[in-house]
Write a protein that holds these residues in place. Structure first.
Motif, PDB file in Angstrom:
ATOM      1  N   LYS A  83       0.816  -1.220   0.000  1.00 24.69           N
ATOM      2  CA  LYS A  83       0.000   0.000   0.000  1.00 24.69           C
ATOM      3  C   LYS A  83       0.851   1.272   0.000  1.00 24.69           C
ATOM      4  CE  LYS A  83      -2.232   0.924   3.804  1.00 24.69           C
ATOM      5  NZ  LYS A  83      -3.270   0.844   4.862  1.00 24.69           N
ATOM      6  N   LYS A 138       0.780   4.157  -2.867  1.00 27.05           N
ATOM      7  CA  LYS A 138       0.427   5.547  -2.563  1.00 27.05           C
ATOM      8  C   LYS A 138       1.514   6.506  -3.034  1.00 27.05           C
ATOM      9  CE  LYS A 138      -1.413   8.527   1.042  1.00 27.05           C
ATOM     10  NZ  LYS A 138      -1.842   8.623   2.456  1.00 27.05           N
ATOM     11  N   LEU A 181      -8.459   1.439  -0.913  1.00 29.38           N
ATOM     12  CA  LEU A 181      -7.335   2.348  -1.156  1.00 29.38           C
ATOM     13  C   LEU A 181      -7.915   3.624  -1.762  1.00 29.38           C
ATOM     14  CD1 LEU A 181      -4.812  -0.187  -2.749  1.00 29.38           C
ATOM     15  CD2 LEU A 181      -4.826   0.624  -0.400  1.00 29.38           C
TER      16      LEU A 181
END
Length: 277
Positions: free
Chosen positions: A147, A151, A170
């Motif tokens: 993640k 990002k 997300l």
């Protein structure tokens, strides 16, 4: 003498004798060359050669009187000096090497990766190279691990699109849910991951078998194109189900299960696949 510190100094480009001499001077200085030999274990026949080398590098200071006395550069100054030198070398290398053409003779090979940790590390490495688009089919467990990298990619302007094989949230990505996940896990023996970056590089494999997990990665266009299209195909299905689920399920059963039964891998193919893993 602490063998761990000796090993650290040797990784900082000291020879074993240089490290021993420097540590002896840190413990008690100034010392004559003879005293350094006695306190460090460096042979007397070698000690002045060792100290001379350290003096040239600025690691020890010498007071040239009737008897030369040696003092060490303080550790903080030594480490700062090493750091400046390393940064200078990296800077020079970065500027110089970028002028050389990149020759990747094996660029289009297919690379086999074993172990779930190694597969995730490779996925993060590929994500770091993304400049335009990331397409990713991934399960919640692995999505949580990568993640942060996803990002970071989104923050630098990369479009991130996820086919979620389970509950994945997300807020920086376009996320589409894949149906029949439990049935698919049962068919294929575990969780998998499929990644395509910039339509140029792919990674695909099963990731839930620990050390037995297997994946492949390549930039070969003959594989990048169809595997990227596989993810896009699942996105098509997700969009179509959003609009027309009732009609489609009336024809093909819940979550289009009848289509899966018609076209999925047969039991012998699945058995062979799992035996390879």
């Amino acid at each position: 003498m602490d063998t761990d510190i000796l090993a650290v100094l040797q990784r900082l480009d000291f020879t074993e004798y240089e490290a021993k001499a420097y540590l002896a001077l840190l413990e008690k200085a100034p010392l004559s060359g003879y005293a350094v030999a006695l306190n460090s274990g460096v042979p007397r026949s070698k000690v002045y050669e060792v100290l001379g080398g350290l003096e040239k590098r600025g690691v020890v200071l010498v007071n040239h009187e009737n008897t030369a006395l040696y003092s060490p550069l303080p550790p903080q100054q030594l480490l700062a000096k090493k750091k400046r030198y390393a940064e200078k070398c990296f800077s020079i290398a970065e500027k110089t090497l970028k002028n050389y053409p990149v020759v990747l003779r094996h660029r289009e090979n297919i690379w086999d990766i074993k172990g779930s940790g190694a597969i995730i590390n490779k996925a993060e490495e590929i994500i770091d190279r993304a400049r335009h688009r990331i397409l990713l089919e991934i399960c919640p467990e692995e999505a949580e691990i990568v993640k942060k990298k996803l990002k970071m990619a989104a923050n630098r302007g990369v479009e991130v699109t996820i086919v979620a094989l389970g509950e994945v949230s997300l807020n920086f990505a376009h996320v589409y849910s894949h149906d029949s996940i439990d049935k698919i896990y049962a068919e294929y023996g575990g969780r998998w991951l499929i990644l395509s970056v910039d339509d140029k590089e792919i990674l695909a494999g099963i990731v839930s078998l620990g050390a037995e997990s297997r994946a492949a990665t390549t930039t070969h266009p003959g594989l990048v194109m169809p595997i990227t299209e596989e993810i896009i195909h699942d996105l098509y299905i997700g969009e179509i189900l959003k609009k027309h689920r009732d009609i489609l399920e009336e024809s093909f059963g819940p979550d289009l299960v009848n289509l899966r039964k018609k076209y999925n891998m047969g039991p012998e193919a699945v058995k062979q696949w799992l035996s390879i893993l």
